[in-house]
Enzyme design. Sequence first.
Site, PDB file in Angstrom:
ATOM      1  N   LYS A 266      28.722  43.217  29.971  1.00  0.00           N
ATOM      2  CA  LYS A 266      27.989  43.864  31.067  1.00  0.00           C
ATOM      3  C   LYS A 266      28.077  45.384  30.932  1.00  0.00           C
ATOM      4  O   LYS A 266      29.152  45.933  30.744  1.00  0.00           O
ATOM      5  CB  LYS A 266      28.574  43.414  32.406  1.00  0.00           C
ATOM      6  CG  LYS A 266      28.509  41.893  32.617  1.00  0.00           C
ATOM      7  CD  LYS A 266      29.263  41.447  33.850  1.00  0.00           C
ATOM      8  CE  LYS A 266      30.748  41.720  33.730  1.00  0.00           C
ATOM      9  NZ  LYS A 266      31.528  41.168  34.851  1.00  0.00           N
TER      10      LYS A 266
ATOM     11  N   THR B 281      28.266  47.494  45.742  1.00  0.00           N
ATOM     12  CA  THR B 281      28.353  46.734  44.491  1.00  0.00           C
ATOM     13  C   THR B 281      29.696  46.013  44.339  1.00  0.00           C
ATOM     14  O   THR B 281      30.017  45.521  43.261  1.00  0.00           O
ATOM     15  CB  THR B 281      28.155  47.671  43.286  1.00  0.00           C
ATOM     16  OG1 THR B 281      29.128  48.732  43.345  1.00  0.00           O
ATOM     17  CG2 THR B 281      26.758  48.264  43.277  1.00  0.00           C
TER      18      THR B 281
ATOM     19  N   GLY C  47      32.244  43.290  44.068  1.00  0.00           N
ATOM     20  CA  GLY C  47      32.165  41.866  43.766  1.00  0.00           C
ATOM     21  C   GLY C  47      31.039  41.486  42.831  1.00  0.00           C
ATOM     22  O   GLY C  47      30.767  40.299  42.630  1.00  0.00           O
ATOM     23  N   THR C  48      30.397  42.478  42.212  1.00  0.00           N
ATOM     24  CA  THR C  48      29.274  42.192  41.318  1.00  0.00           C
ATOM     25  C   THR C  48      29.700  41.317  40.137  1.00  0.00           C
ATOM     26  O   THR C  48      29.018  40.355  39.783  1.00  0.00           O
ATOM     27  CB  THR C  48      28.651  43.497  40.795  1.00  0.00           C
ATOM     28  OG1 THR C  48      28.220  44.279  41.910  1.00  0.00           O
ATOM     29  CG2 THR C  48      27.478  43.222  39.891  1.00  0.00           C
ATOM     30  N   GLY C  49      30.839  41.649  39.526  1.00  0.00           N
ATOM     31  CA  GLY C  49      31.309  40.881  38.373  1.00  0.00           C
ATOM     32  C   GLY C  49      31.664  39.451  38.728  1.00  0.00           C
ATOM     33  O   GLY C  49      31.323  38.512  37.992  1.00  0.00           O
ATOM     34  N   CYS C  50      32.339  39.273  39.851  1.00  0.00           N
ATOM     35  CA  CYS C  50      32.701  37.926  40.313  1.00  0.00           C
ATOM     36  C   CYS C  50      31.442  37.104  40.571  1.00  0.00           C
ATOM     37  O   CYS C  50      31.348  35.928  40.200  1.00  0.00           O
ATOM     38  CB  CYS C  50      33.530  38.002  41.593  1.00  0.00           C
ATOM     39  SG  CYS C  50      35.043  38.976  41.461  1.00  0.00           S
TER      40      CYS C  50
END
Length: 263
Positions: free
Chosen positions: A174, A206, A208-211
């Site tokens: 990412k 943004t 928690g975007t990765g989770c």
Amino acid sequence: MIQVLTIAGSDSGAGAGIQADLKAISANGAYGLTAITSITAQNTLGVTDIFDLPLSIIYSQIDSIFNDFEVSAVKTGMLSSSEIIEVVVDRMKKYAVEKLVVDPVMVAKGGSKLLKDSAIDKLKNELIPLAYVITPNIEEAKVLLGMDGIQTLDDMKAAAVELKKLGCKNVLLKGGHLDGEYTYDVAYNGEDLEVFSMQRIDTKNTHGTGCTMASTLAVNIAKGYDFFTSVLLAKSYVYNAILHAADMNIGRGHGPLKHFFLF
């Protein structure tokens, strides 16, 4: 109904971690199951405290899930110590999990460490080789590869190839941490490499975007989509969850995504 297990830490602010995972899994039409590894005292401004749960209860949570539910995919998030990673590795092998999404969570949005330095080798050498896909951001990729120079899209492509050598089946690198009008994610399966580009949304919401990305990816993989289609669908969902969250005013720092933007 498809059932997806997330093994991760709890975020008391509910923007990331287990709470974000459950929202993303539900919003994408699956049933979310949980095994909590750590409890964090956390809000939109940062993490103030972390408590790792005893290994025995992590074992028990995972066993109780697999002894009753039909788990189609597993996503891992915050696994803060070597010992916790060992538990997860042991259980993934025991239950022969093939659709495993490993999000190598290392640092919270506010900068707090969520993975001990002593656990990095365990993550690289034992958990990542079991993964169907790993979903590091650029900073996490630097740690996993022991390199600093990931500054361009070409650098990301080269890094994705190197990450695949850690033993996972697929890589989603990412690129949201790079500056620019557009964000780029690089997906690589060992043969084909695809770049997914979307216009950057100007927002502080943004958290928690990765989770959310990893959990949504797990749902799509559980549904039987191929890797690249799963990434495309997850990217579209996360983009819309950020877009619809842009005008939300929750907390004084990095706010959460709007996971249920369709409702």
